[in-house]
Write a protein that holds these residues in place. Sequence first.
Motif: not given
Length: 276
Positions: A43-44, A89-93, A95-98
């Motif tokens: 979805l991101f 919204y989906y970015a906040l879900q 991981q940091i490395k992603t």
Amino acid sequence: MRILKQFFDFYLNSSIHVALAVCSLSWIVLIKHDVFYNEKVLLFTFFATITGYNFVKYFGIAKFHHRSLTNALKVIQIFSFFCFLLLCYYALQLQIKTLIFIVVFGIITFLYAIPFIPKKMYLDHQQNLRDVSGLKVYVIALVWAGVTVFLPLIEANISFNADVYFLAFQHFIFVIVLMLPFEIRDLKFDSLKLATIPQKIGVKQTKIIGLVLLIIFFFTEFFKDELSQNEIISTLLVAVITAFFLILTNKKKSYYYSSFWVESIPIIWLLIIMLH
């Protein structure tokens, strides 16, 4: 009928179709690595593709003709804004490395649309990567390959091996070939300074190069450590389908031929894999 056509045009012009194509390639990668579905990353990718493509396509129009925008473009602007919010919204879900990886490709997309290089290195006074002579198709292929291969695997915590890099190479080649019908279609519109592949070598030679790239795309499958009959068959089918559309391409083909049918090939690829 008119309403149906308006809806269909909105579906294409708002980049929903291309977003489904990008998501399909990402989903293919997940399936090939035994991750059937990852809602967050898919979805991101979907909303990021819509936001990125519409930003690139309509940035200049919105900047210089804001007051005279057609109703259709205003609707696309509003739609893109909500897609951007969903992207966040989906970015906040993730991981940091992603997210770090996403930032890199976000910068490439930004530079693709925004002026940043001295005018003497550019053409038609457009100082962005999109208009650099001969570069457009390779930038798009690089971004697609990175987003559809590395992004879902990073989020799924799957380590990279030789097979992953071969797959990224396949996606890079595949996207270049998908772009060729668009470049042939746009021959009558593109500035000669863009130096697209058909402008430099002609339509016939472009098709030959595309077919050669599809052969490379298929035979790269045999360099992988993990071979499966289903993947070989699906890759062959996709190569044949893509070759069919490339051969039939010409300057007189309608907008829908490339923007819908050619852009549908990644979706067809996903369906082929799911049906195996």
